[in-house]
Scaffold this motif. Structure first.
Motif, PDB file in Angstrom:
ATOM      1  N   ILE A 111       0.862  -1.183   0.000  1.00 34.44           N
ATOM      2  CA  ILE A 111       0.000   0.000   0.000  1.00 34.44           C
ATOM      3  C   ILE A 111       0.895   1.229   0.000  1.00 34.44           C
ATOM      4  N   ILE A 112       0.584   2.164  -0.912  1.00 35.98           N
ATOM      5  CA  ILE A 112       1.357   3.397  -1.041  1.00 35.98           C
ATOM      6  C   ILE A 112       0.392   4.562  -0.925  1.00 35.98           C
ATOM      7  N   ASN A 113       0.743   5.535  -0.091  1.00 33.47           N
ATOM      8  CA  ASN A 113      -0.047   6.756   0.020  1.00 33.47           C
ATOM      9  C   ASN A 113       0.659   7.852  -0.774  1.00 33.47           C
ATOM     10  N   VAL A 114      -0.088   8.503  -1.666  1.00 26.28           N
ATOM     11  CA  VAL A 114       0.466   9.578  -2.493  1.00 26.28           C
ATOM     12  C   VAL A 114      -0.491  10.751  -2.488  1.00 26.28           C
ATOM     13  N   THR A 115       0.069  11.921  -2.776  1.00 23.84           N
ATOM     14  CA  THR A 115      -0.746  13.117  -2.978  1.00 23.84           C
ATOM     15  C   THR A 115      -0.399  13.677  -4.352  1.00 23.84           C
ATOM     16  N   VAL A 116      -1.402  13.800  -5.206  1.00 28.39           N
ATOM     17  CA  VAL A 116      -1.203  14.343  -6.547  1.00 28.39           C
ATOM     18  C   VAL A 116      -1.386  15.849  -6.472  1.00 28.39           C
ATOM     19  N   VAL A 117      -0.348  16.582  -6.934  1.00 27.16           N
ATOM     20  CA  VAL A 117      -0.409  18.048  -6.918  1.00 27.16           C
ATOM     21  C   VAL A 117      -0.252  18.557  -8.344  1.00 27.16           C
ATOM     22  N   ALA A 118      -0.821  19.709  -8.613  1.00 22.88           N
ATOM     23  CA  ALA A 118      -0.689  20.338  -9.935  1.00 22.88           C
ATOM     24  C   ALA A 118       0.719  20.890 -10.076  1.00 22.88           C
ATOM     25  N   PRO A 119       1.306  20.824 -11.290  1.00 23.53           N
ATOM     26  CA  PRO A 119       2.629  21.426 -11.470  1.00 23.53           C
ATOM     27  C   PRO A 119       2.535  22.935 -11.329  1.00 23.53           C
ATOM     28  N   GLN A 120       3.641  23.534 -10.885  1.00 21.80           N
ATOM     29  CA  GLN A 120       3.685  24.986 -10.756  1.00 21.80           C
ATOM     30  C   GLN A 120       3.609  25.590 -12.145  1.00 21.80           C
ATOM     31  N   PRO A 121       2.658  26.502 -12.398  1.00 21.81           N
ATOM     32  CA  PRO A 121       2.533  27.072 -13.740  1.00 21.81           C
ATOM     33  C   PRO A 121       3.683  28.026 -14.046  1.00 21.81           C
ATOM     34  N   VAL A 122       3.964  28.191 -15.333  1.00 26.49           N
ATOM     35  CA  VAL A 122       4.955  29.177 -15.743  1.00 26.49           C
ATOM     36  C   VAL A 122       4.342  30.561 -15.542  1.00 26.49           C
ATOM     37  N   VAL A 123       5.140  31.474 -14.994  1.00 25.24           N
ATOM     38  CA  VAL A 123       4.691  32.834 -14.716  1.00 25.24           C
ATOM     39  C   VAL A 123       5.741  33.799 -15.242  1.00 25.24           C
ATOM     40  N   ILE A 124       5.305  34.837 -15.975  1.00 29.40           N
ATOM     41  CA  ILE A 124       6.216  35.906 -16.395  1.00 29.40           C
ATOM     42  C   ILE A 124       6.178  36.967 -15.297  1.00 29.40           C
TER      43      ILE A 124
END
Length: 157
Positions: A22-35
């Protein structure tokens, strides 16, 4: 399979020998590119900075007349370990423009696009080239005061 953002528990089973994990993971959104710079409406030289996922590839693409990216980068760079990036180009003429920053994976070209940002600004006109001033007139000397002219003395026979 797409896994939604958030915490999840995954179970991996194996038939021979029989076991499971059993593996516990948290899926997170990638950091967006910002100018970060330039800001909208700024008048600048063409250096852009921003943030994105660490080590992501960043391509700066100029907008076409329709406002969409033209498709070829005017500069490319890779974010550092903190996700900071800087890209400088002299390939853009002075005047109003819109640039897109597109980010892709660290192990491939920005074609594997995962994030995009854009900013509209004006590229500054380069300063005019100023010709150096002419050299000053020769300084007066004790035997020739300022404004004095040499005269030719005639010879008598």
């Amino acid at each position: 399979m797409d896994i939604p953002l958030g915490p999840h528990t995954l179970t991996a089973d194996q038939d021979v020998p029989v076991s499971s994990m059993i593996i516990n993971v948290t899926v997170v959104a990638p950091q967006p590119v910002v100018i970060a710079t330039p800001t909208a409406g700024a008048i600048v030289t063409p250096t852009l900075t921003g943030t994105v996922l660490p080590f992501a590839n960043v391509a700066i693409i100029q907008a076409g007349p329709d406002g969409n990216p033209l498709g070829f980068p005017v500069c490319q760079t890779q974010a550092d370990s903190s996700g900071n990036w800087t890209c400088t180009t002299s390939a853009l003429p002075a005047g109003a423009t819109t640039l897109f920053a597109q980010a892709g994976g660290a192990n491939g070209p920005p074609g594997a696009l995962f994030s995009q940002d854009s900013v509209a600004f004006t590229i500054a006109q380069p300063p005019p080239v100023v010709a150096p001033p002419p050299p000053p007139p020769p300084a007066p000397t004790p035997d020739r005061p300022a404004g004095a002219h040499r005269t030719r003395r005639g010879h008598h026979r």
